[in-house]
Design a protein around this motif. Sequence first.
Motif, short mmCIF file in Angstrom:
data_model
loop_
_atom_site.label_atom_id
_atom_site.label_comp_id
_atom_site.label_asym_id
_atom_site.label_seq_id
_atom_site.Cartn_x
_atom_site.Cartn_y
_atom_site.Cartn_z
N LEU A 120 48.88 36.95 39.88
CA LEU A 120 47.76 37.21 40.66
C LEU A 120 47.22 38.52 40.23
CD1 LEU A 120 46.52 36.62 43.57
CD2 LEU A 120 48.12 38.27 44.42
N ALA A 121 47.90 39.34 39.55
CA ALA A 121 47.29 40.58 39.19
C ALA A 121 46.73 40.42 37.67
CB ALA A 121 48.56 41.58 38.87
N THR A 122 46.87 39.24 37.13
CA THR A 122 46.02 38.87 35.82
C THR A 122 44.76 37.96 36.10
OG1 THR A 122 47.69 37.07 35.45
CG2 THR A 122 48.01 39.47 34.39
N GLN A 123 45.06 37.43 37.22
CA GLN A 123 43.65 36.45 37.47
C GLN A 123 42.67 37.18 38.35
OE1 GLN A 123 45.50 32.97 39.13
NE2 GLN A 123 46.20 32.32 37.26
N LEU A 124 41.54 38.15 37.84
CA LEU A 124 40.76 38.63 38.36
C LEU A 124 39.39 38.16 38.84
CD1 LEU A 124 41.79 42.08 36.51
CD2 LEU A 124 42.64 41.14 38.50
N PRO A 125 38.76 38.69 39.83
CA PRO A 125 39.06 39.41 40.85
C PRO A 125 40.06 38.73 41.75
CG PRO A 125 36.77 38.84 41.31
CD PRO A 125 37.40 38.07 40.12
N ALA A 126 40.99 39.53 42.38
CA ALA A 126 42.09 39.04 43.09
C ALA A 126 42.12 39.25 44.46
CB ALA A 126 43.46 38.92 42.28
N VAL A 127 42.13 38.60 45.38
CA VAL A 127 42.46 39.15 46.79
C VAL A 127 43.76 39.37 47.12
CG1 VAL A 127 41.93 38.80 49.15
CG2 VAL A 127 40.16 38.10 47.64
#
Length: 91
Positions: free
Chosen positions: A47-54
């Motif tokens: 999740l932290a690497t697929q940006l922008p991430a809610v």
Amino acid sequence: MADEYFLLVCDDVPHDVVLTDPGIRVLDVARAVRRLTGLSLWRSKVLATQLPAVILDSVPQEDAEAAVTVLREVGAQAEVRARPESGVLKS
């Protein structure tokens, strides 16, 4: 006949916490995401690497600001986004 729209006013408009950049300490950001969301460390890193991430969805403003503070402390860039459009009703 003209359509009329009403905006419901409540105490707290829901907010989203959006991660825009994990910075150079991705593992620390993934750990912070894990603490905030309860996800596994692996899923938090994805999740932290697929940006922008809610990171958090529809939370009160105080919780959203606290989460952004936690993410910024570990070197990430994050922001709070309000969601006012959810309270518009058509008459």
